[in-house]
Design a protein around this motif. Structure first.
Motif, PDB file in Angstrom:
ATOM      1  N   VAL A 156       0.892  -1.163   0.000  1.00 19.29           N
ATOM      2  CA  VAL A 156       0.000   0.000   0.000  1.00 19.29           C
ATOM      3  C   VAL A 156       0.924   1.205   0.000  1.00 19.29           C
ATOM      4  N   ALA A 157       1.032   1.860  -1.140  1.00 19.78           N
ATOM      5  CA  ALA A 157       1.973   2.968  -1.288  1.00 19.78           C
ATOM      6  C   ALA A 157       1.195   4.275  -1.434  1.00 19.78           C
ATOM      7  N   PRO A 158       1.076   5.022  -0.333  1.00 14.78           N
ATOM      8  CA  PRO A 158       0.299   6.262  -0.406  1.00 14.78           C
ATOM      9  C   PRO A 158       0.954   7.284  -1.325  1.00 14.78           C
ATOM     10  N   ARG A 159       0.160   8.001  -2.077  1.00 14.84           N
ATOM     11  CA  ARG A 159       0.663   9.141  -2.868  1.00 14.84           C
ATOM     12  C   ARG A 159       0.506  10.368  -1.979  1.00 14.84           C
ATOM     13  N   MET A 160       1.122  10.337  -0.834  1.00 16.77           N
ATOM     14  CA  MET A 160       0.909  11.383   0.169  1.00 16.77           C
ATOM     15  C   MET A 160       2.000  11.260   1.230  1.00 16.77           C
ATOM     16  N   ILE A 161       2.520  12.400   1.701  1.00 18.43           N
ATOM     17  CA  ILE A 161       3.504  12.334   2.795  1.00 18.43           C
ATOM     18  C   ILE A 161       2.798  11.904   4.079  1.00 18.43           C
ATOM     19  N   GLY A 162       3.590  11.430   5.054  1.00 15.91           N
ATOM     20  CA  GLY A 162       3.013  10.887   6.290  1.00 15.91           C
ATOM     21  C   GLY A 162       2.079  11.870   6.991  1.00 15.91           C
ATOM     22  N   ALA A 163       2.512  13.133   7.102  1.00 14.90           N
ATOM     23  CA  ALA A 163       1.678  14.123   7.802  1.00 14.90           C
ATOM     24  C   ALA A 163       0.318  14.252   7.111  1.00 14.90           C
ATOM     25  N   GLY A 164       0.321  14.161   5.789  1.00 13.50           N
ATOM     26  CA  GLY A 164      -0.929  14.258   5.025  1.00 13.50           C
ATOM     27  C   GLY A 164      -1.795  13.023   5.226  1.00 13.50           C
ATOM     28  N   VAL A 165      -1.155  11.852   5.335  1.00 15.38           N
ATOM     29  CA  VAL A 165      -1.891  10.593   5.566  1.00 15.38           C
ATOM     30  C   VAL A 165      -2.699  10.707   6.864  1.00 15.38           C
ATOM     31  N   ARG A 166      -2.074  11.277   7.883  1.00 11.48           N
ATOM     32  CA  ARG A 166      -2.771  11.426   9.162  1.00 11.48           C
ATOM     33  C   ARG A 166      -3.826  12.535   9.085  1.00 11.48           C
ATOM     34  N   GLN A 167      -3.426  13.677   8.536  1.00 12.79           N
ATOM     35  CA  GLN A 167      -4.346  14.821   8.491  1.00 12.79           C
ATOM     36  C   GLN A 167      -5.622  14.506   7.703  1.00 12.79           C
ATOM     37  N   ARG A 168      -5.445  13.882   6.534  1.00  9.29           N
ATOM     38  CA  ARG A 168      -6.621  13.556   5.701  1.00  9.29           C
ATOM     39  C   ARG A 168      -7.542  12.577   6.433  1.00  9.29           C
ATOM     40  N   TYR A 169      -6.924  11.637   7.168  1.00 10.39           N
ATOM     41  CA  TYR A 169      -7.728  10.649   7.901  1.00 10.39           C
ATOM     42  C   TYR A 169      -8.559  11.358   8.966  1.00 10.39           C
ATOM     43  N   VAL A 170      -7.893  12.250   9.723  1.00 13.93           N
ATOM     44  CA  VAL A 170      -8.569  12.959  10.811  1.00 13.93           C
ATOM     45  C   VAL A 170      -9.691  13.837  10.253  1.00 13.93           C
ATOM     46  N   GLU A 171      -9.454  14.414   9.086  1.00  5.77           N
ATOM     47  CA  GLU A 171     -10.469  15.278   8.463  1.00  5.77           C
ATOM     48  C   GLU A 171     -11.571  14.484   7.763  1.00  5.77           C
ATOM     49  N   GLY A 172     -11.407  13.161   7.720  1.00  2.58           N
ATOM     50  CA  GLY A 172     -12.421  12.329   7.055  1.00  2.58           C
ATOM     51  C   GLY A 172     -12.312  12.360   5.543  1.00  2.58           C
ATOM     52  N   ARG A 173     -11.127  12.777   5.050  1.00  6.44           N
ATOM     53  CA  ARG A 173     -10.912  12.798   3.590  1.00  6.44           C
ATOM     54  C   ARG A 173      -9.945  11.681   3.233  1.00  6.44           C
ATOM     55  N   GLY A 174      -9.991  11.236   2.014  1.00  8.16           N
ATOM     56  CA  GLY A 174      -9.079  10.175   1.582  1.00  8.16           C
ATOM     57  C   GLY A 174      -7.852  10.724   0.896  1.00  8.16           C
ATOM     58  N   PHE A 175      -7.052   9.826   0.370  1.00  7.42           N
ATOM     59  CA  PHE A 175      -5.877  10.178  -0.446  1.00  7.42           C
ATOM     60  C   PHE A 175      -5.592   8.961  -1.324  1.00  7.42           C
ATOM     61  N   PRO A 176      -5.118   9.166  -2.552  1.00  6.34           N
ATOM     62  CA  PRO A 176      -4.876   8.020  -3.433  1.00  6.34           C
ATOM     63  C   PRO A 176      -3.663   7.194  -2.998  1.00  6.34           C
ATOM     64  N   SER A 177      -3.732   5.906  -3.249  1.00 12.79           N
ATOM     65  CA  SER A 177      -2.568   5.026  -3.030  1.00 12.79           C
ATOM     66  C   SER A 177      -2.483   4.054  -4.202  1.00 12.79           C
ATOM     67  N   PHE A 178      -1.283   3.547  -4.449  1.00  8.33           N
ATOM     68  CA  PHE A 178      -1.111   2.420  -5.354  1.00  8.33           C
ATOM     69  C   PHE A 178      -0.979   1.179  -4.477  1.00  8.33           C
ATOM     70  N   ILE A 179      -1.758   0.149  -4.806  1.00 16.35           N
ATOM     71  CA  ILE A 179      -1.677  -1.090  -4.035  1.00 16.35           C
ATOM     72  C   ILE A 179      -1.140  -2.192  -4.951  1.00 16.35           C
ATOM     73  N   GLY A 180      -0.636  -3.262  -4.335  1.00 12.23           N
ATOM     74  CA  GLY A 180      -0.117  -4.350  -5.151  1.00 12.23           C
ATOM     75  C   GLY A 180      -0.111  -5.664  -4.401  1.00 12.23           C
ATOM     76  N   VAL A 181      -0.150  -6.746  -5.165  1.00 10.23           N
ATOM     77  CA  VAL A 181      -0.014  -8.087  -4.593  1.00 10.23           C
ATOM     78  C   VAL A 181       1.127  -8.762  -5.344  1.00 10.23           C
ATOM     79  N   HIS A 182       2.229  -8.976  -4.667  1.00  8.65           N
ATOM     80  CA  HIS A 182       3.393  -9.603  -5.315  1.00  8.65           C
ATOM     81  C   HIS A 182       3.340 -11.112  -5.153  1.00  8.65           C
ATOM     82  N   GLN A 183       2.841 -11.557  -3.999  1.00 11.43           N
ATOM     83  CA  GLN A 183       2.765 -13.004  -3.723  1.00 11.43           C
ATOM     84  C   GLN A 183       1.494 -13.274  -2.928  1.00 11.43           C
ATOM     85  N   ASP A 184       0.688 -14.191  -3.439  1.00  8.34           N
ATOM     86  CA  ASP A 184      -0.598 -14.475  -2.791  1.00  8.34           C
ATOM     87  C   ASP A 184      -0.587 -15.911  -2.287  1.00  8.34           C
TER      88      ASP A 184
END
Ligand code: NDP
Length: 328
Positions: free
Chosen positions: A127-155
């Motif tokens: 789960v690779a957020p397109r957002m710096i850490g401070a933004g990851v927390r701030q957006r969560y607290v504000e109830g807003r999202g932020f885009p991330s790239f996700i991946g499955v390398h081994q299932d």
């Protein structure tokens, strides 16, 4: 295959009853750990005995040495700097991993360039957020999202996608939307931004500053005009909010006419050609090998260029202008 996922596609409850071990408590580590805990999940922290350990404790987390946290957790989140990760993984995380558990990265780098080769039997996700850490927390607290790239390398469990979506929702990202990519695609996009778009933009800015200073304009006026007033940053923000062309409507007709008619003069094929070459170097793994060798050699080139960078006159122009306009 489905690529975009939102809140409705993910279930945080899938991780209920599991312990999430967040390794590292820095930019991403702290933000993601707090968000996951606030989403109702059980989170422990694995750090070495250092400054961030205290921070994690005073935030109310149970804190363990890295190896112990990896042993206790069913989902291990690798949130330490990419360049130290292979060594920490080999010595402290790998011995604690059990079959059926999951390991989650916030960047595809180490897997894509084979600097970490996880054993079979565990899920390997990203789960690779397109957002710096401070933004990851701030957006969560504000109830807003932020885009991330996700991946499955081994299932290994057949449930890796459920795990990665639950993590993405737990940190608050699926509110905005997450996109499924390969680890290599994530790493290559990230490096391209850092090695092509960023430096090309930096060179354009430097050329503009130098052109105006050489033409006799006061340094402070040039710096504030081009960058330090924040007007340019404001326009970039409006590009995000309104769209690339729509934000132009916020500018005067003189500005729009001048910009549209002159922009063609800067269509220089050499720029795209250099970008293509840089991308090829990234995709072939040549950059990753070069960077690994540089670290092993004790960072001679890195330190030399940093030294030169600090001697560039722009550092002084920046300082003078900040003082003159009471910025910062
Ligand atoms: P940080 O530099 O903020 O990580 C700091 C943490 O790592 C601290 O807890 C620190 O502990 C620990 N750490 C550092 N070196 C070591 C070591 N040798 N051994 C053990 N622990 C160590 O990392 P980021 O949050 O910036 O990055 C984490 C991951 O997130 C990376 O994969 C990165 O690519 C990814 N990412 C980062 C983004 C960002 O905004 N920075 C954005 C998106 C993804 P101590 O206090 O003891 O030094």
């Amino acid at each position: 295959m489905k690529r975009l996922y939102y809140d409705r596609d993910a279930d945080v409850g899938f991780l209920k009853g599991k312990t999430i071990g967040v390794i590292g408590y820095g930019n991403q580590g702290r933000a993601q750990a707090l968000n996951l805990r606030d989403s109702g999940l059980e989170v422990i922290i694995g750090v070495r005995a250092d400054e961030t350990r205290q921070q994690a404790k005073s935030d109310g987390f149970e804190v363990f040495p890295i190896r112990e946290a990896a042993e206790k957790a069913q989902v291990v989140m690798m949130l330490i700097p990419d360049e130290v990760m292979p060594e920490v993984f080999k010595r402290q995380v790998l011995p604690g991993l059990s079959k059926g558990n999951a390991i989650c990265f916030a960047s595809g780098y180490n897997i894509a360039f084979k600097l970490i080769e996880p054993p079979s039997g565990i899920d390997v996700v990203m789960v690779a957020p397109r957002m710096i850490g401070a933004g990851v927390r701030q957006r969560y607290v504000e109830g807003r999202g932020f885009p991330s790239f996700i991946g499955v390398h081994q299932d290994a469990t057949g449930k890796a996608l459920k795990t990665v979506l639950a993590i993405a929702k737990g940190i608050g990202s699926t509110k905005s939307g997450v996109m499924l990519l390969t680890f290599a695609q994530e790493a290559e996009l990230d490096l391209f931004t850092e090695q092509a778009f960023g430096p090309a933009f930096g060179q354009v800015l430097m050329s503009a500053i130098q052109t105006l200073i050489d033409a006799g304009y006061p340094v402070e006026a040039v710096m504030v005009e081009l960058i330090l007033s924040g007007e340019f940053a404001y326009s970039m923000q409006k590009i995000v909010e309104l769209g690339f062309f729509q934000q132009m409507e916020l500018h005067s007709h003189t500005s729009q006419y001048g910009s549209m008619t002159r922009s063609m003069r800067f269509m220089i094929p050499q720029i795209a050609q250099t970008m293509k070459e840089n991308l090829e170097e990234i995709r072939s793994g040549a950059f990753a090998r070069e960077w690994e060798a540089e670290q092993k050699a004790g960072l001679p080139l890195f330190n030399q260029i940093k030294e030169l960078r600090n001697q560039h006159p722009i550092a002084e122009w920046d300082r003078k202008t900040r003082k003159a306009f009471r910025i910062g």
